[in-house]
Design a protein around this motif. Structure first.
Motif, short mmCIF file in Angstrom:
data_model
loop_
_atom_site.label_atom_id
_atom_site.label_comp_id
_atom_site.label_asym_id
_atom_site.label_seq_id
_atom_site.Cartn_x
_atom_site.Cartn_y
_atom_site.Cartn_z
N LEU A 1 0.93 -1.25 -0.30
CA LEU A 1 -0.06 0.10 -0.30
C LEU A 1 0.82 1.07 -0.01
O LEU A 1 1.00 2.26 -1.03
CB LEU A 1 -1.28 0.21 1.02
N VAL A 2 1.96 1.72 0.95
CA VAL A 2 2.88 2.17 0.53
C VAL A 2 3.32 2.90 -0.18
O VAL A 2 4.06 3.80 -0.93
CB VAL A 2 4.25 1.87 1.76
N ASN A 3 4.00 1.39 -1.56
CA ASN A 3 4.60 1.41 -2.54
C ASN A 3 3.14 1.93 -3.43
O ASN A 3 4.23 2.83 -4.22
CB ASN A 3 5.51 0.68 -2.69
N ILE A 4 2.46 2.10 -3.48
CA ILE A 4 1.32 2.25 -4.54
C ILE A 4 0.73 3.69 -4.22
O ILE A 4 1.17 4.95 -5.46
CB ILE A 4 0.24 1.63 -4.48
N LEU A 5 1.27 3.87 -2.93
CA LEU A 5 0.35 5.53 -2.73
C LEU A 5 1.87 6.36 -3.42
O LEU A 5 1.85 7.43 -3.51
CB LEU A 5 1.02 5.86 -1.33
N GLY A 6 2.54 5.58 -2.71
CA GLY A 6 3.95 6.18 -3.47
C GLY A 6 4.57 7.15 -4.93
O GLY A 6 4.59 7.72 -5.23
N ALA A 7 4.24 5.26 -5.50
CA ALA A 7 4.16 5.80 -6.96
C ALA A 7 2.74 6.92 -8.03
O ALA A 7 3.24 7.35 -8.68
CB ALA A 7 3.77 4.31 -7.03
N ILE A 8 1.92 6.89 -6.98
CA ILE A 8 0.62 7.37 -7.89
C ILE A 8 0.87 8.63 -7.52
O ILE A 8 0.65 9.67 -8.25
CB ILE A 8 -1.12 7.13 -6.52
N ALA A 9 1.15 9.07 -5.93
CA ALA A 9 2.40 10.14 -5.77
C ALA A 9 3.05 11.28 -6.17
O ALA A 9 3.16 11.99 -7.70
CB ALA A 9 2.36 10.31 -4.51
#
Length: 276
Positions: free
Chosen positions: A73-81
């Motif tokens: 979840l942290v990685n996907i949020l960072g990628a979206i950001a």
């Protein structure tokens, strides 16, 4: 009732002709810009590098502030950001090296631009992108935006990209990164609505960031951050290794796998008037 057989020509199979025409228009604009207003062109490249670096900081902030949540979840949020960066770059018509790999390879295929001009644009654009990253992180040192946790995350990311990676792994991951980025841009070129364009531009970036692929301009921005915040942890030979093979891989992924392939699928070289 008799159904007539559709009569089609080879040109009817050229499904992305409009995209290729737009790419060649961009090539002509870039050539004129570099030849007649090089300072303005470099400024456009600086803006792209600045935007990429500031969104890298945003991505680091997201990852560190959501620490403790699911790793995925942290990685996907960072990628979206981080994906916001490329949307802003494309929509503001800033100059990013990795998208130029696709455009200029199309121009080379159709012989509307010379190799010497392509090399000149690549050099000017890359220099501007690097300067933009240095400006951003230099300004950040006057703030407390970069927390100790973010510096730790930055150091860990850079170490994984340089010391812990082989040249072959860097190059292959760089191919994947720019393939997805330029496929996203290529699809977005077919969209009329700004929201649809933004979605397809962003989706390729989300994939490359989430999968930890290699993007030469993004990486140089991170390296600039390390020079300001943790220079003692820098391995210069490994940074050079990353820049060289990420550059090569990005060119293959965006220039060859997207630009050259779709240029070839949309007609012969002689279909476009040869540039003088």
């Amino acid at each position: 009732m008799q159904i007539e057989k559709p009569v089609k020509s080879v040109s009817d199979t050229f499904t992305s002709t409009d995209n290729i025409g737009e790419a060649l228009t961009q090539v002509a604009l870039k050539e004129v810009n570099v030849d007649r207003e090089p300072a303005r062109y470099i400024l456009k490249a600086i803006i792209a590098g600045f935007l990429l670096a500031i969104m890298a900081v945003f991505s680091l902030a997201v990852k560190t502030q959501f620490e403790g949540a699911s790793h995925g979840l942290v990685n996907i949020l960072g990628a979206i950001a981080f994906s916001i960066a490329l949307v802003m770059i494309v929509m503001t018509r800033a100059e990013l090296l990795t998208s130029n790999f696709m455009y200029l390879t199309v121009g080379l295929y159709y012989r509307t631009i010379s190799m010497s001009k392509v090399a000149k644009i690549f050099i000017y654009c890359f220099i501007g992108n690097i300067i933009g990253g240095f400006i951003l992180f230099g300004m950040m040192t006057g703030t407390k935006v970069m927390t100790p946790e973010m510096v730790t995350a930055l150091t860990k990311t850079v170490s994984a990209k340089t010391i812990e990676s082989t040249w072959l792994a860097i190059m292959i991951k760089a191919i994947f990164a720019n393939f997805f980025i330029n496929i996203g841009i290529f699809i977005a070129m077919q969209c009329k609505e700004a929201l649809a364009k933004a979605f397809f531009i962003a989706i390729g970036v989300v994939i490359f960031v989430f999968m930890a692929y290699e993007h030469v301009v993004y990486n140089t921005g991170l390296f600039a951050g390390m020079m300001y915040y943790n220079p003692a942890a820098i391995s210069w030979i490994d940074i050079l290794k990353n820049v060289v093979f990420a550059f090569i891989g990005n060119f293959i992924g965006g220039g060859i796998f997207v630009g050259l392939v779709y240029a070839y699928l949309n007609g012969h070289r002689d279909d476009i008037v040869k540039a003088k």
